[in-house]
Design an enzyme around this catalytic site. Structure first.
Site, PDB file in Angstrom:
ATOM      1  CB  THR A  83      -0.887   0.147   1.388  1.00  0.00           C
ATOM      2  OG1 THR A  83      -1.341   1.124   1.300  1.00  0.00           O
ATOM      3  CG2 THR A  83      -0.139  -0.531   2.766  1.00  0.00           C
ATOM      4  CB  CYS A 196      -3.313   5.175  -4.572  1.00  0.00           C
ATOM      5  SG  CYS A 196      -4.423   4.191  -3.787  1.00  0.00           S
TER       6      CYS A 196
END
Length: 230
Positions: A83, A196
């Site tokens: 992430t 992202c």
């Protein structure tokens, strides 16, 4: 082949992509029946999201540090965090383990500098765009970072949390992202960092007029290279 410990589940949609790409990369490199040696700790994203909303990064960092130690104890030899946003607490993770930690923004920075670009636009969650940790990592590679304006940041963030983390991919949202990118290009962005992991489900190089740097793919490449290094 070294064993890669993956802190995932944030969201599981992007962790699924990370896992798929890692195994494809190993199969392409080694052929035959080879696949990646991976230990995956898939966290409950609801816990992480609640801590993000409370701005409680200390608790989030402590949680990830604990899970990183568990992966190391289980036999991980390399550690990654699947992430972008939670790299905000990367220092907590690296302090907790003795194995190499591969920072996703370093993978992005190396790719951008390798392409000869000096200025990039950054798309990500509001945390990634608003806080300095990502831009500082890119600056260490000699890269200047632009972020969208406030309204565009809200749009980018909302699409991630309301749609992409739930596996919802909408053409309307893709068009909105393209417009955001166009405005950053007009301000001088020579490339776009997809900061992202979920954004790669929505946007690709064919959608925008400048080079795109997909951080999930770049992170996987770095991890597999390290795992297969002598």
């Amino acid at each position: 082949m070294k064993t890669i410990g993956v802190l995932g589940g944030m969201s599981w949609e992007s962790s699924l992509e990370w896992y798929r790409l890692a195994n494809e990369r190993v199969a392409a490199r080694l052929g035959g029946y080879h696949s990646a040696r991976i230990l995956l700790d898939s966290l409950d994203f609801a816990e992480i999201e609640a801590l993000q909303a409370q701005d409680d990064w200390d608790s989030a960092g402590a949680l990830l540090a604990d899970r990183a130690r568990a992966l190391e104890a289980a036999g991980a030899e390399i550690l990654v965090l699947a992430t972008n946003t939670m790299h905000l607490v990367a220092d907590r993770i690296t302090d907790a383990v003795g194995i190499p930690f591969l920072h996703i923004a370093d993978a992005a920075g190396a790719a951008v500098s390798g392409a000869g670009l000096a200025t990039v636009g950054l798309l990500g969650t509001a945390f990634t765009m608003d806080k300095p940790f990502y831009a500082e990592k890119l600056a260490a590679h000699g890269i200047r970072t632009l972020v969208p304006d406030a309204d565009d940041r809200r749009t980018v963030h909302a699409v991630i949390y309301d749609e992409l983390v739930h596996g919802v991919v909408r053409d309307e949202s893709r068009r909105a992202y393209v417009e955001v990118v166009d405005r950053m290009v007009a301000r001088g962005a020579e490339g776009i960092v997809l900061g992202c992991t979920e954004i790669e489900l929505l946007l690709s190089a064919s959608d925008v007029p400048v080079p795109v740097f997909p951080t999930t793919s770049l992170h996987v490449d770095a991890a597999i290279a390290a795992a297969l290094a002598d």
